[in-house]
Design a protein around this motif. Structure first.
Motif, PDB file in Angstrom:
ATOM      1  N   ASP C  61      34.841  46.533  48.010  1.00 56.03           N
ATOM      2  CA  ASP C  61      35.850  45.605  47.803  1.00 56.03           C
ATOM      3  C   ASP C  61      35.258  44.401  47.726  1.00 56.03           C
ATOM      4  O   ASP C  61      35.765  43.257  47.490  1.00 56.03           O
ATOM      5  N   ILE C  90      33.775  49.447  38.998  1.00 56.68           N
ATOM      6  CA  ILE C  90      34.029  48.258  39.663  1.00 56.68           C
ATOM      7  C   ILE C  90      35.461  47.941  39.501  1.00 56.68           C
ATOM      8  O   ILE C  90      36.279  48.010  38.355  1.00 56.68           O
ATOM      9  N   GLN C  91      36.309  47.470  40.685  1.00 58.78           N
ATOM     10  CA  GLN C  91      37.569  47.136  40.748  1.00 58.78           C
ATOM     11  C   GLN C  91      37.610  45.974  40.125  1.00 58.78           C
ATOM     12  O   GLN C  91      37.222  45.010  40.185  1.00 58.78           O
ATOM     13  N   PRO C  92      39.266  45.805  39.685  1.00 56.90           N
ATOM     14  CA  PRO C  92      39.711  44.671  38.826  1.00 56.90           C
ATOM     15  C   PRO C  92      39.252  43.339  39.755  1.00 56.90           C
ATOM     16  O   PRO C  92      38.815  42.138  39.191  1.00 56.90           O
ATOM     17  N   GLY C  93      39.758  43.295  40.980  1.00 56.90           N
ATOM     18  CA  GLY C  93      39.552  42.103  41.737  1.00 56.90           C
ATOM     19  C   GLY C  93      38.130  41.826  41.931  1.00 56.90           C
ATOM     20  O   GLY C  93      37.654  40.708  41.858  1.00 56.90           O
ATOM     21  N   VAL C  94      37.272  42.692  42.025  1.00 53.53           N
ATOM     22  CA  VAL C  94      35.859  42.293  42.202  1.00 53.53           C
ATOM     23  C   VAL C  94      35.334  42.092  40.947  1.00 53.53           C
ATOM     24  O   VAL C  94      34.487  40.891  40.882  1.00 53.53           O
ATOM     25  N   ALA C  95      35.588  42.399  39.891  1.00 50.63           N
ATOM     26  CA  ALA C  95      35.051  42.233  38.386  1.00 50.63           C
ATOM     27  C   ALA C  95      35.379  40.689  38.386  1.00 50.63           C
ATOM     28  O   ALA C  95      34.812  39.696  37.873  1.00 50.63           O
ATOM     29  N   PHE C  96      36.637  40.253  38.697  1.00 49.86           N
ATOM     30  CA  PHE C  96      37.268  38.909  38.419  1.00 49.86           C
ATOM     31  C   PHE C  96      36.341  38.143  39.426  1.00 49.86           C
ATOM     32  O   PHE C  96      36.070  37.003  38.867  1.00 49.86           O
TER      33      PHE C  96
END
Lengths: 284, 141, 134
Positions: C61, C90-96
């Motif tokens: 996360d 890689i999760q959306p928030g992490v990529a962001f």
């Protein structure tokens, strides 16, 4: 202020009766009053009076001002303009002033003190009402903008693995963030490998916008999707090079059609080809 | 308007295990405030950057996490404020440390400017020989 | 905490289960480098050392600058040992957040999930075979 309060209390019944007549002539207020039962009205009046007393006599203004602000917010939300309040204040001033001169004609100093107290009190109340109106309107506009933003950026799946994101309108930091967030969620949900972001409908692409777009592309790549930005008009191309914001590392094309042709090629040749492309871009 | 703070939680940050602990604590507290998933990640990432700065350059320190209710302009607006304090050598030139690419240690120098980009409000106070305090806030919407 | 590394044919898969400490990253680096270059014992069906590594971040996360730098370093080191790296999940928030920090993973391929990552590696490895020396 205390003197003003005492005077107001003495004349309250008469003043309030006249004011009520004024209020009933203002359609917006009359409507609000009709929507309440006599008991509710009396209750509200009692509460308002207690709060007012607290402010003027004890100097504890906060509860009164907060109550005023809450009322103003309600009016703002119902679309009643701020100017609707003004005749009410004017009538109140005129009414009280008349009675004041009648009562203390022989004591002008006292009249002046009470008038000062009244004006000070009313100015403060009008100020708070105005600010609360502004704030409520601002919030309302903010909420509407949010709603429009969410409507304004659809993400379409053209075929398996390929998403199209047409961006229309101005892109500020908030909107860029919202666009990026929904794009990333969609990439995960649709397992997309390719995204065409068409910015034909974005009127201004400055270095800030370019930076936002580049960030969105980078985030998408981290999730395994390549982004092709299309819709770079001659003007935008010139502007980007002139300001030195060329979105390096982002594949860009002139129009949406070229983007779709490129997607055909990339997906048709398979993913290894698209990676070859990336590798070439990186070593270049 | 009223600015009330819930009881703070306070954590020591002295090594890499405690860096992980700090960002977990931040994420858990932030989750109770209704932040979006992306915001939670941004908060946890900023905490991680600042915590690591503290361990690498400040000789360790402590972090406090506080819920804020209402800011000056918008009553009822809630936020999370994170304060990181160390008693390390301090930063001689805070302005420069806030620029991208500046570094004194093994890091890439992303710590301060990176965390600033992830949060809504960001402040650094530092005195050479005394220590550094970073205070950062994120608001719910 | 040690990250378990699975061996699937020519590919190693490391699923990072939770927020990894700095020490954990260094351990993962050492483990992957050791396994990526290791030839199979005589008599195995597989003849070559692992050609690809998938690193699964789907339960991570947070990826801060240290973790990203560690990961990119691992990919570069693995490339020197002849193995391609693909980072998946890689999760959306992490990529962001990573993009906001200005962090990229220039040395690794990326894919949305494990399945897509394995497919990508298979193509890369095949592609390398076809265009030998390219």
């Amino acid at each position: 202020m205390r003197e003003y309060w005492d005077f107001y209390e003495k004349n309250r019944d008469a003043v309030d009766a006249t004011l009520r007549a004024v209020v009933e002539k203002i359609p917006a207020f009359a409507q609000v009053m009709r929507s309440m039962s006599p008991a509710q009205l009396a209750e509200q009046e009692k509460r308002g009076l207690a709060l007012q007393r607290q402010a003027l006599v004890e100097g504890n203004w906060r509860p009164y001002l907060e109550d005023l602000a809450a009322q103003a917010e309600n009016f703002a939300r119902s679309g009643i303009p701020f100017s609707t309040w003004l005749p009410l204040f004017t009538s109140f001033r005129v009414l009280l002033r008349g009675r004041l001169f009648e009562a203390y004609a022989a004591d002008p100093a006292r009249v002046a003190r009470i008038l000062d107290g009244m004006n000070h009190y009313l100015d403060r109340a009008v100020g708070v009402l105005g600010d609360a109106y502004d704030l409520a309107k601002e919030r309302l506009i903010g909420q509407q903008q949010e709603a429009i933003r969410e409507l304004s950026t659809p993400i379409l799946q053209l075929r398996e693995g390929l998403l199209i994101l047409p961006v229309v309108g101005l892109v500020d930091t908030r909107r860029a963030r919202q666009i990026t967030e929904s794009l990333l969620l969609r990439i995960r949900d649709r397992r997309a490998e390719l995204v065409i972001m068409d910015i034909t409908g974005v009127p201004i692409v400055d270095s800030k916008v370019a930076n936002h777009l580049a960030q969105a592309c980078e985030a998408a790549r981290l999730m395994g999707a390549q982004v092709i930005v299309t819709g770079i008009s001659p003007e935008i191309a010139q502007a980007l090079v002139t300001i030195g914001a060329e979105m390096r590392g982002v594949r860009t094309l002139a129009d949406l059609q070229s983007g779709i042709e490129e997607a055909d090629r990339l997906q048709g040749f398979g993913r290894s080809k698209s990676l070859a492309h990336e590798a070439a871009a990186e070593t270049a | 308007m009223a600015v009330t703070m819930a009881p703070e939680s306070r954590l020591p940050v002295r090594d890499d295990g405690e860096i992980v602990g700090a960002r977990r604590a931040a994420r858990a507290l932030a989750a109770t405030l209704g932040f979006s998933e992306t915001d939670l990640t941004m908060i946890a990432t900023a905490v991680s950057e600042i915590a690591r700065n503290m361990v690498e350059y400040g000789g360790g320190g402590e972090m406090t996490f506080a819920v804020i209710d209402g800011d000056g302009r918008v009553p009822g607006r809630r936020g999370l404020r994170i304060t990181a304090t160390d008693h390390g050598p301090g930063i001689p030139d805070v302005e420069r440390a806030m620029q991208d690419g500046y570094t004194t240690g093994r890091g890439l120098g992303l710590g301060l400017p990176g965390a600033r980009r992830l949060m809504d409000e960001f402040r650094v106070e530092s005195a050479v020989g005394v220590g550094t305090t970073v205070s950062m806030t994120k608001w719910v919407v | 905490m040690r990250v378990p590394i699975l061996s699937l044919g020519e590919v190693l898969v490391a699923s990072i289960q939770d927020a990894l400490t700095d020490r954990g990253w260094r351990q993962l680096q050492a483990d992957l480098l050791a396994q990526a270059g290791r030839r199979p014992p005589p008599g195995s069906r597989r003849k070559t050392a692992p050609r690809g590594v998938v690193i699964d971040l789907s339960t991570m996360d947070v990826m801060d600058s240290y973790a990203t730098r560690s990961l990119d370093g691992i990919a570069r080191m693995l490339a020197l040992r002849g193995a391609e790296t693909v980072v998946v999940g890689i999760q959306p928030g992490v990529a962001f957040a990573m993009a906001q920090l200005g962090l990229g993973l220039a040395s690794a391929g990326t894919a949305v999930d494990l399945e897509a990552g394995l497919a990508l590696l298979a193509e890369q490895v095949r592609g390398d075979g076809r265009h030998h020396g390219a």
